[in-house]
Design a protein around this motif. Structure first.
Motif, PDB file in Angstrom:
ATOM      1  N   LYS A   1      16.652 115.668 -15.444  1.00 26.31           N
ATOM      2  CA  LYS A   1      16.789 116.032 -14.034  1.00 26.31           C
ATOM      3  C   LYS A   1      16.980 114.819 -13.120  1.00 26.31           C
ATOM      4  O   LYS A   1      16.720 114.886 -11.913  1.00 26.31           O
ATOM      5  CB  LYS A   1      15.569 116.834 -13.558  1.00 26.31           C
ATOM      6  CG  LYS A   1      15.338 118.119 -14.335  1.00 26.31           C
ATOM      7  CD  LYS A   1      14.169 118.888 -13.779  1.00 26.31           C
ATOM      8  CE  LYS A   1      13.862 120.133 -14.615  1.00 26.31           C
ATOM      9  NZ  LYS A   1      14.983 121.083 -14.640  1.00 26.31           N
ATOM     10  N   ALA A   2      17.452 113.707 -13.665  1.00 21.81           N
ATOM     11  CA  ALA A   2      17.637 112.492 -12.861  1.00 21.81           C
ATOM     12  C   ALA A   2      18.776 112.632 -11.864  1.00 21.81           C
ATOM     13  O   ALA A   2      18.820 111.907 -10.859  1.00 21.81           O
ATOM     14  CB  ALA A   2      17.894 111.298 -13.783  1.00 21.81           C
ATOM     15  N   THR A   3      19.716 113.552 -12.107  1.00 20.55           N
ATOM     16  CA  THR A   3      20.845 113.734 -11.195  1.00 20.55           C
ATOM     17  C   THR A   3      20.937 115.180 -10.697  1.00 20.55           C
ATOM     18  O   THR A   3      21.999 115.619 -10.275  1.00 20.55           O
ATOM     19  CB  THR A   3      22.169 113.345 -11.887  1.00 20.55           C
ATOM     20  OG1 THR A   3      22.312 114.135 -13.082  1.00 20.55           O
ATOM     21  CG2 THR A   3      22.185 111.882 -12.255  1.00 20.55           C
ATOM     22  N   GLU A   4      19.822 115.888 -10.772  1.00 23.22           N
ATOM     23  CA  GLU A   4      19.833 117.296 -10.344  1.00 23.22           C
ATOM     24  C   GLU A   4      19.602 117.373  -8.831  1.00 23.22           C
ATOM     25  O   GLU A   4      18.508 117.116  -8.342  1.00 23.22           O
ATOM     26  CB  GLU A   4      18.758 118.085 -11.075  1.00 23.22           C
ATOM     27  CG  GLU A   4      18.855 119.582 -10.821  1.00 23.22           C
ATOM     28  CD  GLU A   4      17.808 120.353 -11.597  1.00 23.22           C
ATOM     29  OE1 GLU A   4      18.179 121.057 -12.552  1.00 23.22           O
ATOM     30  OE2 GLU A   4      16.619 120.245 -11.246  1.00 23.22           O
ATOM     31  N   THR A   5      20.634 117.727  -8.107  1.00 23.26           N
ATOM     32  CA  THR A   5      20.536 117.857  -6.651  1.00 23.26           C
ATOM     33  C   THR A   5      20.127 119.285  -6.276  1.00 23.26           C
ATOM     34  O   THR A   5      20.010 120.157  -7.137  1.00 23.26           O
ATOM     35  CB  THR A   5      21.884 117.520  -5.991  1.00 23.26           C
ATOM     36  OG1 THR A   5      22.878 118.391  -6.543  1.00 23.26           O
ATOM     37  CG2 THR A   5      22.266 116.074  -6.253  1.00 23.26           C
TER      38      THR A   5
ATOM     39  N   LEU B   1      29.932 115.477 -15.216  1.00 24.11           N
ATOM     40  CA  LEU B   1      29.455 114.205 -15.766  1.00 24.11           C
ATOM     41  C   LEU B   1      28.099 114.311 -16.468  1.00 24.11           C
ATOM     42  O   LEU B   1      27.926 113.839 -17.589  1.00 24.11           O
ATOM     43  CB  LEU B   1      29.362 113.164 -14.643  1.00 24.11           C
ATOM     44  CG  LEU B   1      30.690 112.601 -14.131  1.00 24.11           C
ATOM     45  CD1 LEU B   1      30.450 111.708 -12.915  1.00 24.11           C
ATOM     46  CD2 LEU B   1      31.381 111.798 -15.217  1.00 24.11           C
ATOM     47  N   THR B   2      27.099 114.881 -15.804  1.00 24.45           N
ATOM     48  CA  THR B   2      25.722 114.809 -16.338  1.00 24.45           C
ATOM     49  C   THR B   2      25.019 116.154 -16.462  1.00 24.45           C
ATOM     50  O   THR B   2      23.974 116.231 -17.092  1.00 24.45           O
ATOM     51  CB  THR B   2      24.870 113.915 -15.425  1.00 24.45           C
ATOM     52  OG1 THR B   2      24.774 114.526 -14.126  1.00 24.45           O
ATOM     53  CG2 THR B   2      25.473 112.530 -15.286  1.00 24.45           C
TER      54      THR B   2
ATOM     55  N   LEU C   1      15.148 117.305  -4.178  1.00 23.51           N
ATOM     56  CA  LEU C   1      15.272 116.880  -2.774  1.00 23.51           C
ATOM     57  C   LEU C   1      15.394 115.362  -2.691  1.00 23.51           C
ATOM     58  O   LEU C   1      16.214 114.834  -1.916  1.00 23.51           O
ATOM     59  CB  LEU C   1      14.044 117.366  -1.989  1.00 23.51           C
ATOM     60  CG  LEU C   1      14.070 117.179  -0.483  1.00 23.51           C
ATOM     61  CD1 LEU C   1      15.204 117.966   0.151  1.00 23.51           C
ATOM     62  CD2 LEU C   1      12.733 117.600   0.124  1.00 23.51           C
ATOM     63  N   PHE C   2      14.615 114.658  -3.497  1.00 24.30           N
ATOM     64  CA  PHE C   2      14.668 113.193  -3.513  1.00 24.30           C
ATOM     65  C   PHE C   2      16.029 112.704  -4.028  1.00 24.30           C
ATOM     66  O   PHE C   2      16.646 111.805  -3.434  1.00 24.30           O
ATOM     67  CB  PHE C   2      13.538 112.652  -4.396  1.00 24.30           C
ATOM     68  CG  PHE C   2      13.598 111.170  -4.606  1.00 24.30           C
ATOM     69  CD1 PHE C   2      13.245 110.294  -3.591  1.00 24.30           C
ATOM     70  CD2 PHE C   2      14.014 110.643  -5.832  1.00 24.30           C
ATOM     71  CE1 PHE C   2      13.312 108.919  -3.790  1.00 24.30           C
ATOM     72  CE2 PHE C   2      14.086 109.277  -6.022  1.00 24.30           C
ATOM     73  CZ  PHE C   2      13.725 108.411  -5.010  1.00 24.30           C
ATOM     74  N   VAL C   3      16.494 113.302  -5.121  1.00 28.05           N
ATOM     75  CA  VAL C   3      17.790 112.904  -5.691  1.00 28.05           C
ATOM     76  C   VAL C   3      18.915 113.168  -4.693  1.00 28.05           C
ATOM     77  O   VAL C   3      19.808 112.326  -4.507  1.00 28.05           O
ATOM     78  CB  VAL C   3      18.045 113.669  -7.016  1.00 28.05           C
ATOM     79  CG1 VAL C   3      19.470 113.432  -7.507  1.00 28.05           C
ATOM     80  CG2 VAL C   3      17.051 113.238  -8.077  1.00 28.05           C
ATOM     81  N   THR C   4      18.860 114.318  -4.023  1.00 25.95           N
ATOM     82  CA  THR C   4      19.884 114.640  -3.026  1.00 25.95           C
ATOM     83  C   THR C   4      19.865 113.621  -1.888  1.00 25.95           C
ATOM     84  O   THR C   4      20.928 113.182  -1.413  1.00 25.95           O
ATOM     85  CB  THR C   4      19.634 116.049  -2.452  1.00 25.95           C
ATOM     86  OG1 THR C   4      19.586 116.980  -3.522  1.00 25.95           O
ATOM     87  CG2 THR C   4      20.744 116.457  -1.504  1.00 25.95           C
TER      88      THR C   4
END
Length: 296
Positions: free
Chosen positions: A243-247, A236-237, A71-74
């Motif tokens: 999980k730094a780019t897991e939306t 890309l990732t 949720l934060f990444v999104t």
């Protein structure tokens, strides 16, 4: 006066509508209903044993660190894309809308990224930013900067935001260009004759005219950030590193397809569905009011 088409048989219009109704039921309503049902159940990966658990899946989800991280990444990606793409798109549209040499060429080049599917564009950016062979990576290495988005979560997040913004600027640019060309030139000329400078012309004439377009793009960019960044992240990732780019949309995919946790994935899908409904409602609500036309 437009003439209305009347059918002698009242069932003929229903027959014409039937394919679309069947399509909507099979590919929209039925999956939504199944997701709702699964979000209130506990079931095995094959869907054989099912148990009704009320809101347990939702409680588990909102107390999960992985979900809160997604949720934060999104949120970070969504806000970044909106604040990056809208001002840049408006600036480019204002520059190209003026009578300049080869303006058609510039318009074509600016619209071009929108015509490329995000996953395809992502593959191109992989070769540019790849830590071992990428041109940008080598350039950064030559000036002493250690670039490796595969291991560095901050760099990976930056790359997702950068590529997503690049893909979305062309879309925003088209709408801003259309909005700017619809402004009566006589208003701007009159303001110039009255001694108004460029800043006053923009805030008192141009911006009120393009404010409905800005709101529309704000909502559409948020929807793009929520749902259409999936292809970019996957290429890309794949949600990493760590999980730094897991939306939200990518986590729902991973939980459902990779981990076979259907209930968790369905619960996240329902939450995304309601977020999409909320954004659509806000869009329709504010568009009905047509924003404001201050000073006109």
């Amino acid at each position: 006066m437009k003439s209305r088409v009347l059918f002698k048989n009242k069932f003929v219009p229903l027959i014409f509508l039937l394919p679309q109704v069947i399509f909507a039921i099979l590919f929209f309503l039925y999956p939504i209903w199944e997701s709702f049902v699964l979000s209130f159940q506990q079931t095995d990966p094959f869907g054989i044993n099912q148990k009704f658990v009320w809101f347990k899946n939702y409680i588990d989800l909102f107390t999960s660190k992985d979900f809160l991280n997604a949720l934060f990444v999104t949120t970070v990606i969504s806000i970044s894309i909106v604040f990056i793409t809208i001002p840049i798109s408006l600036l480019l549209a204002l520059m190209v809308e003026k009578p300049i040499y080869n303006s058609k060429l510039f318009k074509t080049l600016l619209i071009w990224p929108f015509s490329i599917a995000p996953p395809v564009a992502s593959v191109v950016w992989v070769f540019i930013f790849q830590p071992s062979i990428g041109i940008i990576s080598r350039l950064l290495e030559s000036i002493g900067y250690d670039w490796n988005y595969i291991l560095n979560g901050g760099q990976a997040l930056f790359l997702i935001i950068f590529v997503s913004s690049w893909a979305q600027i062309g879309y925003n640019f088209i709408f801003y260009l259309a909005a700017l060309t619809s402004i009566p030139k006589s208003l701007i000329e009159s303001a110039k004759i009255d001694g108004a400078n460029s800043k006053r012309i923009f805030w008192h004439i141009i911006f009120p005219f393009i404010s409905p377009t800005t709101l529309f793009l704000l909502i559409m960019n948020l929807i793009f950030s929520l749902f259409e960044t999936f292809g970019i992240i996957d290429a890309l990732t794949k949600g990493g590193p760590a999980k730094a780019t897991e939306t939200l949309i990518y986590k729902s995919y991973v939980d459902g397809i990779t981990k076979f946790d259907l209930n968790n994935s369905a619960t996240q899908s329902v939450i995304l569905f309601f977020i999409g409904i909320l954004l659509t409602y806000l869009q329709l609500r504010f568009f009905e009011r047509r924003i404001y036309y201050h000073g006109i």
